[in-house]
Motif scaffolding. Structure first.
Motif, PDB file in Angstrom:
ATOM      1  N   TRP A 252     -11.666  -5.237  12.254  1.00 47.06           N
ATOM      2  CA  TRP A 252     -12.284  -3.916  12.344  1.00 47.06           C
ATOM      3  C   TRP A 252     -12.825  -3.680  13.753  1.00 47.06           C
ATOM      4  N   ALA A 253     -13.430  -4.710  14.348  1.00 48.09           N
ATOM      5  CA  ALA A 253     -13.981  -4.574  15.703  1.00 48.09           C
ATOM      6  C   ALA A 253     -12.873  -4.261  16.706  1.00 48.09           C
ATOM      7  N   GLY A 254     -11.741  -4.943  16.580  1.00 50.05           N
ATOM      8  CA  GLY A 254     -10.626  -4.690  17.484  1.00 50.05           C
ATOM      9  C   GLY A 254     -10.080  -3.282  17.341  1.00 50.05           C
ATOM     10  N   PHE A 255      -9.908  -2.840  16.096  1.00 54.78           N
ATOM     11  CA  PHE A 255      -9.431  -1.475  15.868  1.00 54.78           C
ATOM     12  C   PHE A 255     -10.441  -0.449  16.384  1.00 54.78           C
ATOM     13  N   ALA A 256     -11.742  -0.730  16.199  1.00 55.24           N
ATOM     14  CA  ALA A 256     -12.768   0.203  16.684  1.00 55.24           C
ATOM     15  C   ALA A 256     -12.683   0.363  18.197  1.00 55.24           C
ATOM     16  N   LEU A 257     -12.424  -0.725  18.899  1.00 51.57           N
ATOM     17  CA  LEU A 257     -12.273  -0.639  20.357  1.00 51.57           C
ATOM     18  C   LEU A 257     -11.033   0.182  20.733  1.00 51.57           C
ATOM     19  N   VAL A 258      -9.948  -0.015  19.990  1.00 52.39           N
ATOM     20  CA  VAL A 258      -8.738   0.782  20.255  1.00 52.39           C
ATOM     21  C   VAL A 258      -9.036   2.259  20.048  1.00 52.39           C
ATOM     22  N   TRP A 259      -9.713   2.601  18.963  1.00 52.40           N
ATOM     23  CA  TRP A 259     -10.023   4.002  18.679  1.00 52.40           C
ATOM     24  C   TRP A 259     -10.979   4.578  19.724  1.00 52.40           C
ATOM     25  N   LEU A 260     -11.915   3.746  20.241  1.00 54.10           N
ATOM     26  CA  LEU A 260     -12.800   4.198  21.312  1.00 54.10           C
ATOM     27  C   LEU A 260     -11.975   4.515  22.561  1.00 54.10           C
ATOM     28  N   ALA A 261     -11.029   3.634  22.889  1.00 55.16           N
ATOM     29  CA  ALA A 261     -10.185   3.865  24.065  1.00 55.16           C
ATOM     30  C   ALA A 261      -9.389   5.154  23.915  1.00 55.16           C
ATOM     31  N   LEU A 262      -8.829   5.389  22.737  1.00 54.91           N
ATOM     32  CA  LEU A 262      -8.051   6.607  22.512  1.00 54.91           C
ATOM     33  C   LEU A 262      -8.934   7.847  22.552  1.00 54.91           C
ATOM     34  N   THR A 263     -10.167   7.729  22.076  1.00 58.90           N
ATOM     35  CA  THR A 263     -11.098   8.858  22.139  1.00 58.90           C
ATOM     36  C   THR A 263     -11.402   9.216  23.586  1.00 58.90           C
ATOM     37  N   LEU A 264     -11.665   8.194  24.412  1.00 61.84           N
ATOM     38  CA  LEU A 264     -11.917   8.438  25.837  1.00 61.84           C
ATOM     39  C   LEU A 264     -10.708   9.098  26.487  1.00 61.84           C
ATOM     40  N   LEU A 265      -9.549   8.561  26.197  1.00 57.70           N
ATOM     41  CA  LEU A 265      -8.317   9.050  26.809  1.00 57.70           C
ATOM     42  C   LEU A 265      -8.044  10.495  26.409  1.00 57.70           C
ATOM     43  N   THR A 266      -8.198  10.775  25.132  1.00 52.78           N
ATOM     44  CA  THR A 266      -7.910  12.109  24.621  1.00 52.78           C
ATOM     45  C   THR A 266      -8.904  13.135  25.156  1.00 52.78           C
ATOM     46  N   ALA A 267     -10.196  12.783  25.152  1.00 53.10           N
ATOM     47  CA  ALA A 267     -11.218  13.709  25.652  1.00 53.10           C
ATOM     48  C   ALA A 267     -10.995  14.014  27.130  1.00 53.10           C
ATOM     49  N   ASP A 268     -10.669  12.991  27.904  1.00 45.93           N
ATOM     50  CA  ASP A 268     -10.434  13.191  29.337  1.00 45.93           C
ATOM     51  C   ASP A 268      -9.206  14.059  29.572  1.00 45.93           C
ATOM     52  N   ALA A 269      -8.131  13.786  28.831  1.00 47.56           N
ATOM     53  CA  ALA A 269      -6.902  14.575  29.005  1.00 47.56           C
ATOM     54  C   ALA A 269      -7.105  16.017  28.549  1.00 47.56           C
ATOM     55  N   TRP A 270      -7.882  16.202  27.482  1.00 45.95           N
ATOM     56  CA  TRP A 270      -8.144  17.555  26.995  1.00 45.95           C
ATOM     57  C   TRP A 270      -8.917  18.355  28.035  1.00 45.95           C
ATOM     58  N   ARG A 271      -9.923  17.715  28.655  1.00 44.97           N
ATOM     59  CA  ARG A 271     -10.685  18.397  29.721  1.00 44.97           C
ATOM     60  C   ARG A 271      -9.771  18.764  30.875  1.00 44.97           C
ATOM     61  N   SER A 272      -8.892  17.831  31.242  1.00 46.43           N
ATOM     62  CA  SER A 272      -7.976  18.096  32.347  1.00 46.43           C
ATOM     63  C   SER A 272      -7.021  19.232  32.009  1.00 46.43           C
ATOM     64  N   ALA A 273      -6.535  19.266  30.754  1.00 44.55           N
ATOM     65  CA  ALA A 273      -5.632  20.336  30.337  1.00 44.55           C
ATOM     66  C   ALA A 273      -6.331  21.691  30.387  1.00 44.55           C
ATOM     67  N   ARG A 274      -7.600  21.736  29.982  1.00 42.14           N
ATOM     68  CA  ARG A 274      -8.345  22.992  30.018  1.00 42.14           C
ATOM     69  C   ARG A 274      -8.557  23.458  31.465  1.00 42.14           C
ATOM     70  N   ARG A 275      -8.839  22.491  32.352  1.00 44.25           N
ATOM     71  CA  ARG A 275      -8.997  22.863  33.768  1.00 44.25           C
ATOM     72  C   ARG A 275      -7.692  23.406  34.336  1.00 44.25           C
ATOM     73  N   THR A 276      -6.571  22.762  33.954  1.00 41.46           N
ATOM     74  CA  THR A 276      -5.268  23.225  34.430  1.00 41.46           C
ATOM     75  C   THR A 276      -4.984  24.638  33.939  1.00 41.46           C
ATOM     76  N   ALA A 277      -5.266  24.884  32.652  1.00 37.86           N
ATOM     77  CA  ALA A 277      -5.039  26.218  32.090  1.00 37.86           C
ATOM     78  C   ALA A 277      -5.924  27.253  32.774  1.00 37.86           C
ATOM     79  N   LYS A 278      -7.169  26.874  33.060  1.00 35.98           N
ATOM     80  CA  LYS A 278      -8.084  27.804  33.722  1.00 35.98           C
ATOM     81  C   LYS A 278      -7.581  28.147  35.117  1.00 35.98           C
ATOM     82  N   ALA A 279      -7.085  27.121  35.828  1.00 38.06           N
ATOM     83  CA  ALA A 279      -6.554  27.354  37.174  1.00 38.06           C
ATOM     84  C   ALA A 279      -5.318  28.260  37.119  1.00 38.06           C
TER      85      ALA A 279
END
Length: 314
Positions: A252-279
């Protein structure tokens, strides 16, 4: 459909994974060829035959996806559904790492953090399993390699799968004929229902691809990337809740770390996509620019990284 694959492959027993894999190769070509026949899309084949470099890349893609399919089938039929799902959870992290190492792409700090957390997750899971999670790693690396090769080939989904399975067809058919002559084939010995199920492996491979292709032109790719996390989520839930596979605390701990990594990745990419769309809106003066459209989705900095939108998952 991709997420429910763990319910399908056990139905093909007593066929062993190699026989299932060979049938999947043969019947996938049949299914895709029929689809191309219906939509009358064959011009690409003649053009492809005149491009030896592309043919070589497709041969590599064909070999890599054969490994991916075979390992996945073996994992599902040997009670390793959870470990197989982990492979598709960590696939985006492996894809990003390959982009840095092979394509010299640059990452933002949050992306580096996500890759680091993903690496820590693999270490935790290695300790938990008492060995590296080989099934997950093979699935993740083979699928990431497949995505990298497909990026360079630049063929449509059905066309690419047709070319790959055309390369696989003769070796797979030869293996099935040998298996039948040797008395080891289940295709003709386990009844018409079993034979029909083996034949549907082609449809099971092609149908999700057709749906994916239809979705890709109708919804923003940022949304599509997020939706693709549903496949490993469903597989994980099936492994834990339906197949009752063990999940000790360290796992469970290993999977939780994977899900944390994916959350970071997704949130960062989503912010970048919104900035790109705004530009883009600022440049065009139009309020209707869709996030992650056009060339923006080709940039690793602007697309939400779900499991790779590749033809032949899993």
């Amino acid at each position: 459909m991709w997420g429910l694959f763990p319910l399908f492959f056990p139905l093909l027993k007593p066929a062993d994974p190699f026989e299932v894999l060979a049938h999947r190769m043969v019947w996938s070509l049949v299914a895709v060829a029929l689809a191309l026949l219906v939509i009358r899309r064959w011009r690409w084949a003649a053009e492809l035959l005149r491009q030896p470099r592309k043919l070589a890349l497709i041969a590599v893609a064909s070999a890599v996806i054969a490994v991916n399919w075979g390992v996945y089938i073996w994992a599902v039929n040997n009670d390793r559904v959870v470990e197989a799902s982990l492979g598709y959870f960590i696939n985006p992290l492996v894809t990003i790492a390959m982009g840095v190492l092979l394509l010299k792409e640059r990452l933002r700090p949050v992306q580096w953090a996500a890759v680091g957390v993903g690496f820590a997750a693999v270490l935790v899971l290695t300790i938990g399993y008492g060995r590296p999670p080989w099934i997950s790693l093979i699935l993740a690396f083979s699928f990431a390699t497949y995505g990298l090769v497909k990026k360079k080939v630049n063929l449509g989904g059905l066309e690419s799968l047709a070319a790959e399975t055309a390369i696989q067809f003769l070796p797979a058919l030869a293996y099935l004929l040998w298996l039948s002559a040797d008395g080891g084939s289940t295709f003709t010995t386990e009844g018409p229902g079993h034979a029909a199920l083996l034949a549907t492996t082609g449809l099971v491979t092609a149908l999700p691809l057709v749906c994916f292709g239809a979705a890709a032109i109708r919804v923003p790719l940022s949304t599509l990337g997020l939706l693709q996390y549903l496949a490993p989520v469903f597989q994980f839930l099936l492994g834990v809740l339906y197949f009752r596979e063990a999940m000790p605390p360290e796992r469970w701990a290993g999977f939780a770390l994977v899900w944390l990594a994916l959350t970071l990745l997704t949130a960062d990419a989503w912010r970048s996509a919104r900035r790109t769309a705004k530009a883009l809106r600022a440049e065009t003066g139009s309020p209707s620019v869709t996030i992650a459209t056009g060339s923006a989705v080709q940039n690793a900095d602007s697309v939400v990284p779900g499991p790779d939108p590749v033809d032949a998952r899993p």
